[in-house]
Design a protein around this motif. Sequence first.
Motif, PDB file in Angstrom:
ATOM      1  N   GLU A  50      39.335 -20.823 -22.139  1.00 33.43           N
ATOM      2  CA  GLU A  50      38.055 -21.086 -21.222  1.00 33.43           C
ATOM      3  C   GLU A  50      36.832 -20.404 -21.949  1.00 33.43           C
ATOM      4  N   LEU A  80      33.993 -18.777 -21.159  1.00 35.23           N
ATOM      5  CA  LEU A  80      33.502 -17.532 -20.721  1.00 35.23           C
ATOM      6  C   LEU A  80      34.545 -16.185 -20.869  1.00 35.23           C
ATOM      7  N   GLU A  81      35.885 -16.805 -20.745  1.00 33.95           N
ATOM      8  CA  GLU A  81      36.859 -15.757 -20.724  1.00 33.95           C
ATOM      9  C   GLU A  81      37.006 -15.173 -22.077  1.00 33.95           C
ATOM     10  N   LEU A 132      34.441 -13.807 -23.462  1.00 35.64           N
ATOM     11  CA  LEU A 132      33.733 -12.510 -23.528  1.00 35.64           C
ATOM     12  C   LEU A 132      34.268 -11.433 -22.684  1.00 35.64           C
ATOM     13  N   ARG A 133      34.958 -11.769 -21.690  1.00 33.41           N
ATOM     14  CA  ARG A 133      35.642 -10.737 -20.947  1.00 33.41           C
ATOM     15  C   ARG A 133      36.612  -9.680 -21.723  1.00 33.41           C
ATOM     16  N   LEU A 162      36.549  -9.010 -24.932  1.00 34.57           N
ATOM     17  CA  LEU A 162      35.894  -8.429 -26.190  1.00 34.57           C
ATOM     18  C   LEU A 162      36.481  -7.084 -26.610  1.00 34.57           C
ATOM     19  N   PRO A 163      36.614  -6.094 -25.603  1.00 38.64           N
ATOM     20  CA  PRO A 163      37.040  -4.920 -26.101  1.00 38.64           C
ATOM     21  C   PRO A 163      38.753  -4.886 -26.929  1.00 38.64           C
ATOM     22  N   PRO A 171      26.994 -17.340 -18.087  1.00 39.19           N
ATOM     23  CA  PRO A 171      26.055 -17.105 -19.366  1.00 39.19           C
ATOM     24  C   PRO A 171      25.975 -18.405 -20.165  1.00 39.19           C
ATOM     25  N   GLN A 198      26.940 -14.750 -28.327  1.00 34.44           N
ATOM     26  CA  GLN A 198      27.341 -13.550 -28.109  1.00 34.44           C
ATOM     27  C   GLN A 198      28.265 -12.898 -28.971  1.00 34.44           C
TER      28      GLN A 198
END
Lengths: 612, 199
Positions: B77, B79-80, B82-83, B85-86, B114, B120
């Motif tokens: 998905e 948006l996921e 970005l969640r 990223l770390p 977003p 990003q």
Amino acid sequence: MKNKKNIGDKVLFSGNEALAQGAFEAGVRVASGYPGTPSTEILENLSTYEGIYTEWAPNEKVALEVALGASFAGARALATMKHVGLNVAADPLFTAAYTGVKGGLVIVTADDPEMHSSQNEQDNRNYAYAAKVPMLEPSDATEAKEFLKIAYRISEEFDTPVLLRTTTRVAHVKGIVTIGETESSKATLGIEKMPEKFVMLPAHARKRRGELEKRMGRLREFAETFPENRIAWADKTRGFITSGVSYLYVKEAFPEASVLKLGMAYPFPDRLIRDFAAQVQELIIVEELDPFIENHVKALGISCKGKELIPASGELNSHILRKSITGESVRELFAPVPIPMRPPNLCAGCPHRGIFHAISKLKVFVAGDIGCYTLAALKPLSSMDSCVCMGASIGTAFGMEKALGKESLGKIVAVIGDSTFMHSGITGLIDVVYNRGFSTVIILDNRTTGMTGHQPNPSTGVTLGGDLSGGIDIEALCRAIGVKHVTTVNPHDHEEAGKILKQEIERPEPSVIITKAPCALLPEMKKRKDKNIHRVIEANCTGCRSCLRIGCPAIEWVPLTPEEAKQSGYKETQKGHSYINAVMCDGCGQCAPLCKFKAIVAADQDNGNKNG
Amino acid sequence: MDKVMNLFLCGVGGQGILLASEVISSACIHSGFDVKQSEVHGMAQRGGSVISHIRFGEKVYSPLIEPGDADLVVSFELLEALRYLPYMNSNTRVIVNTQKILPAPVATGMDTYPADVLDQLKQRKLSVFPIDAFDIARSIGETRAVNMVLVGALSVFLPIQENIFMQVIEKRIPEKIRKVNIDAFLKGKETVRGMRTDS
């Protein structure tokens, strides 16, 4: 048999699937448990093997009692539960340590460090110590299967129940498992009267207590040469003692170090520990949660490091470990960015949603319980005020009522699921009736155990094996224990449910409201063809957001700029309108009555933008 | 391959991430690797964020990928991605399904989705492979095959032969829906292969 595999086959199994295979290979005949993450799949998988009786018990205490009985009859038996389940089963566990076994008896406790889906993160190695029973602790799926077979041999050789502890990262991690040979118990099946062993009246129990101490002595000796308590010598500047999944994190982060891996978490091999400690310069104990090994090592007078370096709560991983011990972070990480949260939610079409919406209007204290419906504590429903453990809602509500007296009438309700009511809610309700309370209990009967993935329970009317079994009539059961006012309502009908709710909470006598409608995710509900999908007549939507307050995942808010609003024929001040996602809508219809402007209609009722 | 390879899958409950993980892990076993795959059940089933770690190689110890250590990320998905990223580093390849599934706070108008997720990711110099897996799945007539489109897309970067994936799908997917799943796999593979410029 669905699970037909050949000896030598290499398969990808989770720890839980591996334990089911291990139980099969160990010749287990009877297995009982109560579903609870991360233990559920053990019995679900085991039920697909032929020749093994498997069942869901109403709670973990019963599960262990059933397994103990099977052991008394000479069969190898298994009881499975999550960590908090062992609290419920603790009563028979402590005495089973005294009676010992005939056929091998293993209890699996699946702990959940980090609380991925639990209300606390207790470390059940402490139960092995407290109940005086040996505990094995595998670190992955491969070991899970082998350790279960070893556990049965230990159980029979030492005449003791054996605990096997997994954690989430063993239970739910998939790895390669090789299908092995089957074996069977050396015990003979049959009824054998041994009252001095099985009847724990004080005179007998005192004798068994002595036996228990002797057994622990023999187990401590066994632990010294037990091949799964093993040292891998390497660089001796730093040595680790560890067990379970923590072993894998040690090997990942410090492949060059010496390691003593304890396959048996309790009792400890003291000579082996002393020998290892004496040969390494720095000794570090790595374990998730409590300093269980560390305290013992320190009690032996050996200096070591443990919890002053490594966190005492939450899951470990190799990164945390490396950072804790060397202070080094591996690399600069990308910083997290602020993005919307994605919290879990009650499903579209969930029968619980409407009831919580109705309850939220009453502004009462809601004593809650464990299940999907605990999610009602989250926004926007925000209608649960306590949740302690399985079955606690009724007792909690009743306790508040007794503390506050008459002034609490109409201000407190207890909510509990059907499975949870069967687990241990009923005893709370008996207390309410017997001790003359006026608590109102709402039993959310969705015909299944929803949260853990649709396991049947004694009120469902079907067994784990799929046989029809009648099913306990919850309404009749409540009446039988003396509740005079029992009403069953359709939770999809807010208005009716709200009315009954209001009437019953004001009643100065015990009352039960059963909200009965199947879980929206049950296969028969998902497949049904008569779904009456709803839609929003956009022209009628005023953007009041009333429909959004029930938190249905199918209802979305479409924001509008003043220009967009004007273009769509709204007033410039309208900030947006609601929209129903037809793919997600389940057709339950709970949303329609919430709209004062009649903007939500069933798709088959209206084709155009007409009012009303 | 001496190094353990780290695959990180993320998305939303109900998207078939666990089946996709199983297919990938099985393909790893059939290629002779040691493999560990880890996921968390429970709360995540109810529309929450779901992740799966797959690690394979000569010998795998930890079932968990360390932060910053993912070689490949597949976000089911938009948006996921970005969640998590770390978990990525500047060499991580990120396959992103551009399908949007609104999180509850967005659906209820409390928060906004977003607008610039791909930008990003690109700003952090990640190799990004955006793919409209939902549209591809719809075009072959089975919207639920989104997961196999993404497995196909991922397969471009794995040292695993196509015929091994075919064998695994053959074994794991019921006959009735096998063909659409194979089509989905191939379409996903073809789409990402077209984007790949590095080798």
